[in-house]
Design an enzyme around this catalytic site. Structure first.
Site, PDB file in Angstrom:
ATOM      1  CB  THR A 106      28.742  28.064 -29.404  1.00  0.00           C
ATOM      2  OG1 THR A 106      29.567  27.284 -28.542  1.00  0.00           O
ATOM      3  CG2 THR A 106      29.636  29.086 -30.096  1.00  0.00           C
ATOM      4  CD  GLU A 107      29.011  26.972 -21.816  1.00  0.00           C
ATOM      5  OE1 GLU A 107      27.798  26.713 -21.692  1.00  0.00           O
ATOM      6  OE2 GLU A 107      29.898  26.311 -21.273  1.00  0.00           O
TER       7      GLU A 107
ATOM      8  CG  HIS B 131      20.746  24.009 -25.234  1.00  0.00           C
ATOM      9  ND1 HIS B 131      20.813  24.174 -26.595  1.00  0.00           N
ATOM     10  CD2 HIS B 131      21.928  23.481 -24.854  1.00  0.00           C
ATOM     11  CE1 HIS B 131      22.002  23.745 -27.014  1.00  0.00           C
ATOM     12  NE2 HIS B 131      22.685  23.305 -25.987  1.00  0.00           N
TER      13      HIS B 131
ATOM     14  CG  LEU C 296      23.489  27.039 -29.316  1.00  0.00           C
ATOM     15  CD1 LEU C 296      23.185  27.221 -27.845  1.00  0.00           C
ATOM     16  CD2 LEU C 296      23.888  25.598 -29.594  1.00  0.00           C
TER      17      LEU C 296
ATOM     18  CB  SER D  37      25.455  17.078 -24.926  1.00  0.00           C
ATOM     19  OG  SER D  37      25.994  18.053 -25.778  1.00  0.00           O
TER      20      SER D  37
ATOM     21  CD  GLN E 270      22.332  23.025 -20.142  1.00  0.00           C
ATOM     22  OE1 GLN E 270      22.713  22.673 -21.242  1.00  0.00           O
ATOM     23  NE2 GLN E 270      23.058  22.863 -19.055  1.00  0.00           N
TER      24      GLN E 270
ATOM     25  CG  HIS F 135      22.871  27.575 -24.296  1.00  0.00           C
ATOM     26  ND1 HIS F 135      23.416  28.836 -24.451  1.00  0.00           N
ATOM     27  CD2 HIS F 135      23.865  26.697 -24.578  1.00  0.00           C
ATOM     28  CE1 HIS F 135      24.687  28.704 -24.819  1.00  0.00           C
ATOM     29  NE2 HIS F 135      24.980  27.425 -24.898  1.00  0.00           N
TER      30      HIS F 135
ATOM     31  N   GLY G 252      21.104  10.541 -34.950  1.00  0.00           N
ATOM     32  CA  GLY G 252      22.077  11.533 -34.491  1.00  0.00           C
ATOM     33  C   GLY G 252      23.340  10.819 -34.051  1.00  0.00           C
TER      34      GLY G 252
ATOM     35  NE  ARG H 111      25.816  25.246 -22.097  1.00  0.00           N
ATOM     36  CZ  ARG H 111      25.866  24.339 -23.054  1.00  0.00           C
ATOM     37  NH1 ARG H 111      24.972  23.362 -23.095  1.00  0.00           N
ATOM     38  NH2 ARG H 111      26.806  24.384 -23.973  1.00  0.00           N
TER      39      ARG H 111
ATOM     40  NE  ARG I  97      23.998  18.878 -22.440  1.00  0.00           N
ATOM     41  CZ  ARG I  97      24.618  19.758 -23.228  1.00  0.00           C
ATOM     42  NH1 ARG I  97      25.926  19.860 -23.227  1.00  0.00           N
ATOM     43  NH2 ARG I  97      23.915  20.551 -24.019  1.00  0.00           N
TER      44      ARG I  97
ATOM     45  CB  ALA J  42      23.325   8.507 -29.246  1.00  0.00           C
TER      46      ALA J  42
ATOM     47  CG  PHE K 150      32.728  24.897 -23.642  1.00  0.00           C
ATOM     48  CD1 PHE K 150      33.302  25.246 -24.845  1.00  0.00           C
ATOM     49  CD2 PHE K 150      31.344  24.733 -23.592  1.00  0.00           C
ATOM     50  CE1 PHE K 150      32.531  25.418 -25.983  1.00  0.00           C
ATOM     51  CE2 PHE K 150      30.564  24.905 -24.731  1.00  0.00           C
ATOM     52  CZ  PHE K 150      31.148  25.247 -25.928  1.00  0.00           C
TER      53      PHE K 150
END
Lengths: 584, 233
Positions: free
Chosen positions: A250-251, A349, A248, A396, A236, A238, A14, A282, A391, A16, A116
């Site tokens: 999105t926010e 989430h 999901l 993230s 968390q 969401h 991913g 959240r 978070r 990272a 956000f």
């Protein structure tokens, strides 16, 4: 069996893992191992944005961002790490743009930004436009871009290899044991540096936005090597998962102006968070949604969901800024969000906790932050901790590229300074071989799917948004029973090639291990903070609990809890950062 | 509703050739085909093999041939098929590894062949590189691609010629050639301006029909053809 040699082995592809690989590729021999093709990684499902105080749309500063992150974390985030991340954010985003990320743009061609949850200007005055985005597929374009940069740099990928163990010689991590899915062969990778970027573990819960692959493999393997997991109680939920499915939404939908409404159409977040309303963090919104539902104001025939209302947005805005989630609502619920509100409910989430690391991604294994040589981690598997107890949205993806890069840099330095590789011990793959043989040899027992389903239900019923001594005690008992039952799983597929039945069994064992540390850490923490809401201890208790949990596990599944200080650097420099009650 | 699900099975360790297996299962109209496969695997036949991950159409793992069309199993609902009979096969045009899992290594080689990365040799500015919203819009649709392979593996030109780059790789070439920040457009045009690239596309539109992200792939390939013709011939 083959033996592979590289300077650096990164597990997980991913953001990272790929960002670390990009950093190290020109200077070292880097291999990336992934149980999926890299482009199938779950970073690609991130939607709404990646934040930085670029100030492209309005005044903004890294210190405001740091304040929001500290407050959002309910003061459990380590402030030295948060400072590093927020200060580095503008550079990191510009670098992602230079790599080719096709960000949405402002009228003058800069990276566009939108509001956000929990991101504010001037220490909480009002919502601020800090989230950089590419419509609602920000994670997808970032993942593709970093993979492209890895192709450009000729990074060596081992796709569809499942890491099953790390190799440790005299306390130094010097490689991994991996199972090649296509052939069923077990391989050993010997390296100077090993990095975990194995992602989150949402699949332990019944309702989740996470992919099937998010089974927390890295966490369980770290536990087995006597590495504690930090802050596992903080999970968390969401607020806006598609009703019953957990997919999901999105926010960013609320960042673009969407609002949450209960059955009578009341915009209830105005009551709970008068300043930022639907853009509160959240953890709070998920709790207030459940409060609305439990007080009988949920929508729908069963009064068990909340409506996410986008009907007042223009069709153009929905089509250009929120096309993906609009399609999801149409496909999976048959709802056109431009005409009708989207039924949503909180969905598991993101894991705030994980393998403890310092700001260079080095894995640290005790209360004193002692480094484990040869071992790095970054991303959702890791706990730096920048997210603390909760978070903020868009932090993230930022965490991934900032700390992925730092881990990459640190590994390069380590490789250059370290002369030879530690040798792999002759019995390094013994555990894995015995485990695989034992699973394949059993011809009677319970199917993996049944035990996994019960685990997911147990976690959902007892360890989700609200917790009590009673639910957590029940979960403690249940997980021990599930652990015993999982020793007798049976798989139908006895073959070597592409045996996903066998992988399911191995993943289940991982899920049980980290879930137990999650339950026990939650049971132990007798306060409410961020995403950990105890109905029997309703308030935050800084005097006793402003500290990180560490949870170790031994071979027989017994856990031990310890604690670590929270870094309070910014609060010592600036009175605004001193812990106070979280209000929005 | 009760479904009759026929699945093309192949176990390389046992079978000389693929065969069909019939399963009966109750399913809800709103269930995903992936949910049906998961329940078959988890509840009755653990040997059934397919790829999956995100389960909502963003990772691209579970493209397969469902009732004769390449689709993602996770964005195809039972009701969409308008039939109680479902036939699931691996995507055509690639070697089968096991059951519904195909070997996509050729697909990825073609992706890598078009220089799928931004090239800009100027030193990066202190800020982002500016790009107008119009220039961004020019590539936006192409950046939606999840590289599931549904297009390339539904393309008769691809089936007929192993060396043809195919729609997914050409779309990726478009994504960079038309990116205002990129400087390697000419190199990429050299790679695709031949009968193993652009000119193997006979505008059959199967790719457009197959794309789960509703990308008009042929439109993008045609734009590349126009660019080549106007600049090179």
């Amino acid at each position: 069996m083959a033996r592979f040699n590289h300077d650096i082995v990164i597990v997980g592809a991913g953001l990272a893992g790929l960002r670390a690989a990009v950093e190290a590729a020109d200077q070292c021999d880097v291999a990336v191992i992934s149980k999926l093709h890299p482009l199938r990684s779950h970073s690609g499902a991130a939607q709404g944005g990646i934040c930085a105080a670029l100030g492209n749309e309005e005044e903004d500063y890294p210190l405001w961002h740091a304040f929001d992150t500290v407050k959002g974390s309910d003061y459990l985030g380590d402030q030295d790490a948060i400072e590093v991340m927020c200060n580095d954010a503008p550079r990191a985003i510009q670098e992602m743009e230079h790599y080719g990320v096709p960000f949405s743009r402002t009228k003058d061609g800069k990276i566009a930004q939108r509001p956000f949850g929990g991101h504010t200007r001037n220490y909480g005055e009002a919502a601020v436009r800090r989230a950089c985005y590419a419509a609602d597929r920000t994670g997808h374009v970032c993942l593709h871009t970093l993979y492209e940069q890895c192709i450009k740099r000729k990074v060596r990928f081992y796709s569809e290899f499942q890491m099953l163990d790390i190799c440790e010689t005299d306390g130094v991590v010097c490689g991994i044991v991996a199972y090649e899915i296509r052939t069923g062969d077990i391989h050993i990778f010997n390296s100077k540096a090993v990095m975990f970027a194995t992602g989150g573990y949402g699949r332990a819960y019944k309702t989740t936005s996470n992919a099937h692959a998010n089974t927390g493999d890295g966490l369980a393997i770290a536990l087995r090597h006597h590495i504690p997991l930090e802050d596992m109680e903080f999970v968390q939920f969401h607020p806006t998962g598609l009703y019953r499915l957990g997919i999901l939404v999105t926010e960013g939908a609320r960042g673009e102006g969407g609002v949450l409404r209960n059955a009578s159409g009341d915009r209830f977040m105005e009551r709970y968070a008068p300043t930022v309303k639907d853009l509160a963090p959240r953890d709070m919104i998920s709790r207030f949604m459940y409060q609305e539902i439990s007080e009988g104001r949920g929508a729908g025939p069963k009064k068990d969901y909340i409506n996410l209302d986008l009907t007042h947005l223009s069709l153009k805005q929905i089509e250009s800024k929120l096309p993906e989630i609009s399609t999801f609502a149409k496909i999976y619920l048959g709802v056109d969000p431009s005409k009708n509100p989207i039924p949503v409910q909180p969905t598991c989430h993101y894991a705030m906790g994980g393998v403890p690391t310092n700001v260079d991604g080095r894995v640290v294994i005790d209360e004193k932050n002692t480094v484990m040589p040869g071992f790095w981690a970054a991303g959702e598997v890791a706990c730096v901790s920048v997210h603390g107890a909760n978070r903020l949205g868009t932090n993230s993806l930022l965490d991934l590229v900032v700390f992925g890069r730092r881990a990459g840099k640190d590994m390069v330095q380590f490789v250059k300074e370290t002369k030879g590789k530690m040798p792999i011990q002759s019995d390094a793959d013994k555990y894995v071989k015995e485990k695989l043989s034992a699973v394949l040899a059993r011809n009677t027992g319970e199917p993996v799917g049944k035990i996994r389903e019960e685990l997911q239900q147990t976690m959902m019923d007892n360890v989700s948004v609200f917790r009590t001594e009673e639910t957590l005690s029940r979960a403690c008992l249940e997980i021990k029973k599930l652990r015993e039952r999982a020793k007798n799983t049976v798989v139908n597929d006895k073959g070597k090639e592409f045996n996903t039945d066998l992988l399911d069994a191995l993943e289940l064992d991982h899920m049980i291990d980290y879930s137990q540390t999650l339950i026990e850490s939650a049971y132990n923490r007798k306060e409410s903070r961020g995403a950990h809401a105890r109905e029997d201890f309703k308030t935050r208790d800084d005097q006793n609990w402003l500290k990180h949990s560490l949870c170790w596990m031994d071979e027989s599944g017994h856990t031990q809890i310890g604690y670590k200080e929270v870094n309070m650097k910014l609060s010592q420099e600036n009175a605004k950062f001193v812990p106070k009650e979280r209000k929005y | 509703m009760n479904l009759e699900v026929t699945i093309r099975r192949f176990n390389p360790e046992i079978d000389d050739a693929a065969h069909d297996e019939l399963y009966h299962i109750d399913a809800e109209p709103m269930e995903r085909v992936l949910d049906v496969l998961n329940r078959l695997k988890w509840e009755s036949d653990g040997t059934l093999t397919y790829r999956k991950s995100c389960a909502h159409g963003v990772c691209g793992s579970d493209a397969m041939l469902i009732n004769g069309e390449n689709r993602l199993a996770c964005v195809t609902l039972v009701k969409d098929l308008k039939s109680t009979k479902i036939k699931i096969e691996p995507m055509p045009g690639s070697p089968v590894i096991k059951d519904l899992v195909v070997d996509q290594s050729a697909f990825w080689r073609k992706y890598e062949a078009v220089m799928p990365y931004l090239v800009n040799n100027d030193p990066p500015p202190e800020t982002e590189r500016y790009q107008s919203a119009d220039d961004q819009f020019l590539i936006e649709e192409s950046t939606k691609c999840i590289l599931c392979g549904a297009c390339t593996q539904s393309c008769p030109s691809s089936w007929g010629d192993d060396e043809y780059l195919g729609p997914a790789a050409l779309l990726k070439a478009y994504r960079f050639i038309f990116d205002s920040r990129d400087q390697a457009g000419a190199d990429r045009l050299n790679i695709i301006d031949n009968n193993k690239g652009l000119w193997k596309c006979y505008t059959i539109f199967n790719c457009v029909q197959a794309c789960p992200k509703e990308i008009d792939v042929t439109k993008h390939i045609s734009a590349l053809k126009r660019k080549v013709v106007s600049e090179r011939y």
